[in-house]
Design an enzyme around this catalytic site. Structure first.
Site, PDB file in Angstrom:
ATOM      1  N   HIS A 313      27.283 -38.106  86.455  1.00 23.19           N
ATOM      2  CA  HIS A 313      28.104 -39.009  85.691  1.00 23.19           C
ATOM      3  C   HIS A 313      29.351 -38.485  85.271  1.00 23.19           C
ATOM      4  O   HIS A 313      30.469 -37.507  85.877  1.00 23.19           O
ATOM      5  CB  HIS A 313      27.312 -38.440  84.233  1.00 23.19           C
ATOM      6  CG  HIS A 313      27.542 -39.803  83.639  1.00 23.19           C
ATOM      7  ND1 HIS A 313      28.924 -39.899  82.860  1.00 23.19           N
ATOM      8  CD2 HIS A 313      27.239 -40.330  83.301  1.00 23.19           C
ATOM      9  CE1 HIS A 313      28.382 -40.660  82.057  1.00 23.19           C
ATOM     10  NE2 HIS A 313      27.426 -40.902  81.796  1.00 23.19           N
ATOM     11  N   ASP A 371      19.162 -41.283  82.683  1.00 26.58           N
ATOM     12  CA  ASP A 371      18.294 -41.762  83.562  1.00 26.58           C
ATOM     13  C   ASP A 371      16.833 -41.488  84.550  1.00 26.58           C
ATOM     14  O   ASP A 371      15.836 -41.619  84.820  1.00 26.58           O
ATOM     15  CB  ASP A 371      19.036 -43.277  84.567  1.00 26.58           C
ATOM     16  CG  ASP A 371      19.667 -43.850  83.731  1.00 26.58           C
ATOM     17  OD1 ASP A 371      19.579 -44.905  83.063  1.00 26.58           O
ATOM     18  OD2 ASP A 371      20.709 -44.299  84.569  1.00 26.58           O
TER      19      ASP A 371
HETATM   20  N1  ACO Z   1      23.698 -37.719  94.132  1.00 23.94           N
HETATM   21  C1  ACO Z   1      24.520 -36.841  95.479  1.00 23.94           C
HETATM   22  N2  ACO Z   1      25.612 -36.102  95.723  1.00 23.94           N
HETATM   23  C2  ACO Z   1      26.198 -36.694  94.502  1.00 23.94           C
HETATM   24  C3  ACO Z   1      26.314 -37.703  92.773  1.00 23.94           C
HETATM   25  C4  ACO Z   1      24.668 -37.839  93.043  1.00 23.94           C
HETATM   26  N3  ACO Z   1      23.927 -38.520  92.325  1.00 23.94           N
HETATM   27  N4  ACO Z   1      26.868 -37.746  92.268  1.00 23.94           N
HETATM   28  C5  ACO Z   1      28.393 -37.904  92.601  1.00 23.94           C
HETATM   29  N5  ACO Z   1      27.426 -37.237  93.651  1.00 23.94           N
HETATM   30  C6  ACO Z   1      29.123 -35.734  94.554  1.00 23.94           C
HETATM   31  C7  ACO Z   1      30.203 -37.713  94.975  1.00 23.94           C
HETATM   32  O1  ACO Z   1      29.389 -37.011  96.449  1.00 23.94           O
HETATM   33  C8  ACO Z   1      30.991 -36.270  94.742  1.00 23.94           C
HETATM   34  O2  ACO Z   1      31.210 -35.125  95.920  1.00 23.94           O
HETATM   35  P1  ACO Z   1      32.696 -34.502  97.510  1.00 23.94           P
HETATM   36  O3  ACO Z   1      33.401 -33.804  96.018  1.00 23.94           O
HETATM   37  O4  ACO Z   1      31.521 -34.103  97.833  1.00 23.94           O
HETATM   38  O5  ACO Z   1      32.615 -36.193  97.191  1.00 23.94           O
HETATM   39  C9  ACO Z   1      31.175 -35.835  94.286  1.00 23.94           C
HETATM   40  O6  ACO Z   1      29.411 -35.385  93.728  1.00 23.94           O
HETATM   41  C10 ACO Z   1      31.557 -36.198  92.376  1.00 23.94           C
HETATM   42  O7  ACO Z   1      31.200 -37.535  92.052  1.00 23.94           O
HETATM   43  P2  ACO Z   1      32.600 -38.948  92.460  1.00 23.94           P
HETATM   44  O8  ACO Z   1      31.305 -39.949  93.472  1.00 23.94           O
HETATM   45  O9  ACO Z   1      33.677 -38.595  92.322  1.00 23.94           O
HETATM   46  O10 ACO Z   1      31.577 -39.245  90.559  1.00 23.94           O
HETATM   47  P3  ACO Z   1      32.141 -40.156  90.072  1.00 23.94           P
HETATM   48  O11 ACO Z   1      32.670 -40.010  88.936  1.00 23.94           O
HETATM   49  O12 ACO Z   1      32.661 -41.178  90.517  1.00 23.94           O
HETATM   50  O13 ACO Z   1      30.547 -41.243  90.176  1.00 23.94           O
HETATM   51  C11 ACO Z   1      28.227 -41.443  89.112  1.00 23.94           C
HETATM   52  C12 ACO Z   1      29.754 -41.140  88.604  1.00 23.94           C
HETATM   53  C13 ACO Z   1      28.497 -43.360  89.694  1.00 23.94           C
HETATM   54  C14 ACO Z   1      27.205 -41.645  88.055  1.00 23.94           C
HETATM   55  C15 ACO Z   1      27.323 -40.339  90.519  1.00 23.94           C
HETATM   56  O14 ACO Z   1      26.870 -39.580  90.353  1.00 23.94           O
HETATM   57  C16 ACO Z   1      26.303 -41.749  91.356  1.00 23.94           C
HETATM   58  O15 ACO Z   1      26.770 -42.586  91.854  1.00 23.94           O
HETATM   59  N6  ACO Z   1      24.877 -41.000  90.856  1.00 23.94           N
HETATM   60  C17 ACO Z   1      23.799 -41.655  91.324  1.00 23.94           C
HETATM   61  C18 ACO Z   1      23.574 -42.841  90.243  1.00 23.94           C
HETATM   62  C19 ACO Z   1      22.801 -43.117  88.703  1.00 23.94           C
HETATM   63  O16 ACO Z   1      22.563 -42.206  88.466  1.00 23.94           O
HETATM   64  N7  ACO Z   1      23.967 -43.893  88.085  1.00 23.94           N
HETATM   65  C20 ACO Z   1      24.061 -43.776  86.606  1.00 23.94           C
HETATM   66  C21 ACO Z   1      24.952 -43.209  85.631  1.00 23.94           C
HETATM   67  S1  ACO Z   1      24.383 -43.114  84.020  1.00 23.94           S
HETATM   68  C22 ACO Z   1      24.674 -44.756  83.977  1.00 23.94           C
HETATM   69  O17 ACO Z   1      25.634 -45.683  84.125  1.00 23.94           O
HETATM   70  C23 ACO Z   1      23.667 -44.990  82.536  1.00 23.94           C
END
Ligand code: ACO
Length: 428
Positions: A313, A371
């Site tokens: 998140h 979720d």
């Molecule tokens: N699975 C694996 N790795 C992940 C995940 C994940 N779900 N989420 C983040 N990471 C990793 C990223 O690859 C990144 O790694 P790095 O530092 O090696 O590059 C690190 O964790 C930081 O993540 P960001 O992408 O910078 O986080 P951001 O704040 O941009 O994204 C998001 C947040 C979009 C929610 C992301 O975590 C994601 O795509 N999650 C999966 C989808 C999801 O469950 N969305 C629902 C969110 S809650 C809602 O909207 C109700």
């Protein structure tokens, strides 16, 4: 917001004169540096793709402490609201800032009940969609189309219009979602029954047919109501920011909410519940718990492009408090239905356990979000997977409209118009 005694001083490594910027304090949470004068004084913009460090507005509705995993609606912890309120009480709180007393609640419930029906012409509009249309495509259009039917609540600059639009949207969303579903299964949609609770009425519209009525069980109604509460608002998330930006042009509230629904559809946002259940089903089909290690290895491989859906998140760097409540509801619902050995729940819990002990997830502070468990609950209630995000949209409508109305009443409100760092060809 309160001005801080502290000031930010921005200096440059060349001869550009430095400037001093004011700092404001909220009631809690990080302070903000007011950069509104930056361009006028220096000719420079700030660069912040994805708004990682930008507060786009001031708001008094919802507060998230992402590091501690806390969520408050108007100061009330989500755990208390989930345990002690129903969804319409939470709606009242988000819209008006206080929980309703008994009379206020009765009046509000009556008001919502009086607006649950949609204009009959909308049923004709529904028939124009293909039966296999995604419900979010139908919902986006139908919510936007409300502006074509309710002309007396389309002036976003008129507080009375905004209030009527809020009531209409909250009242009609369950009807629109049920209509989208019934259309997809080629059944006629029952009219709302105003004698039922908000969530009970929605379940009846979903599952009753002209030949068989549906009486939802209290446990399932309560579970769905809790899902609605947990999704009702979440400060300046992607779809809420979309609604604010869209509304900032002065468009009507129905159009702005339609934009929010369109935004919510994406798998990185509201579409994650659908994507998460799909992911669990895929792992289950591939062999279940025994294949978790292999799946987690793919997620950790940065070249695979595979993400663990329902995890991570932008704001929570701790366990999402909504995920904890959802897990509790998940056990309650599956226990009630006698399917508490549900393989997907077993799989989800095993996957959660593995990731919470894995350095990759721990170091990135990746925890289950709302979720992760909501899909299992919705599926157990009988909601088809393709409707999951529509349920989220239904729940979030109150947050969107509360935030939109807050923005319109804010003296600092301006049309939203970000700037850019141009990197293209200058002149050919
Ligand atoms: N699975 C694996 N790795 C992940 C995940 C994940 N779900 N989420 C983040 N990471 C990793 C990223 O690859 C990144 O790694 P790095 O530092 O090696 O590059 C690190 O964790 C930081 O993540 P960001 O992408 O910078 O986080 P951001 O704040 O941009 O994204 C998001 C947040 C979009 C929610 C992301 O975590 C994601 O795509 N999650 C999966 C989808 C999801 O469950 N969305 C629902 C969110 S809650 C809602 O909207 C109700």
């Amino acid at each position: 917001m309160k001005s801080s005694e502290k000031r930010a001083v921005l200096t440059f490594s060349d001869a550009t004169p430095g400037i001093t910027l004011p700092i404001y304090q909220g009631s809690v949470g990080p302070e903000v540096i007011d950069i509104r004068s930056l361009y006028g004084k220096t000719g420079m913009f700030t660069y912040d793709p994805g708004f990682l460090s930008t507060a786009s507005c001031q708001s008094a509705i919802t507060y998230i402490d992402g590091d501690r995993g806390k969520l408050l609606y108007r100061g009330y912890p989500i755990e208390q609201l989930a345990a002690q309120c129903d969804y319409l009480e939470a709606c009242y709180l988000l819209l008006y800032g206080e929980l309703p007393d008994r009379d206020q609640k009765q009046e509000f419930v009556g008001l919502i009940a009086n607006h649950t029906m949609v204009n009959e012409q909308m049923h004709l509009m529904l028939r124009g969609f293909r039966r296999d249309a995604h419900p979010m495509a139908v919902l986006t259009s139908m919510a936007g189309a409300l502006a074509a039917f309710y002309h007396d609540s389309t002036d976003i600059n008129n507080p009375k219009h905004r209030e009527i639009a809020a009531i209409r949207l909250i009242a009609k969303m369950p009807t629109l979602v049920a209509m989208a579903y019934k259309h997809s299964v080629s059944q006629s949609c029952p009219y709302p029954n105003n004698a039922l609770s908000y969530s009970g009425n929605f379940m009846r519209m979903m599952f009753a047919t002209p030949c068989e009525d549906y009486e939802p069980s209290d446990v399932l109604v309560r579970a769905l109501d809790r899902i609605f509460i947990l999704h009702a608002d979440h400060e300046q998330n992607t779809s809420t920011s979309t609604v604010r930006l869209c509304g900032s042009s002065g468009t009507n509230p129905f159009a702005a909410i339609g934009a929010g629904i369109a935004c919510l559809w994406g798998p990185a946002h509201g579409g994650a519940n659908e994507a998460c259940l799909g992911m669990l089903q895929d792992i289950h089909a591939a062999g279940g718990v025994a294949r978790i290690g292999e799946f987690v290895a793919r997620v950790k491989d940065e070249n695979s492009g595979v993400k663990l859906m329902g995890f991570g998140h932008r704001v929570y760097k701790n366990y999402d408090p909504r995920a904890r409540l959802m897990r509790e509801t998940c056990h309650e619902v599956l226990g009630h239905l006698g399917v508490d050995r549900d393989p997907l729940l077993q799989l989800a819990m095993a996957l959660e356990k593995v990731t919470l002990e894995d350095e990759y997830f721990v170091s990135r502070k990746l925890y289950p979000n709302v979720d992760f468990y909501s899909g299992i609950v919705l599926r157990a209630i009988g909601i088809p997977v393709s409707l999951f995000t529509a349920i989220f949209a239904l729940s979030r409508t109150v947050g969107w409209i509360a935030q939109l109305n807050e923005m319109m009443a804010d003296p600092d409100y301006r049309i939203g118009r970000p700037r850019q760092l141009f990197t293209g060809t200058v002149l050919r």
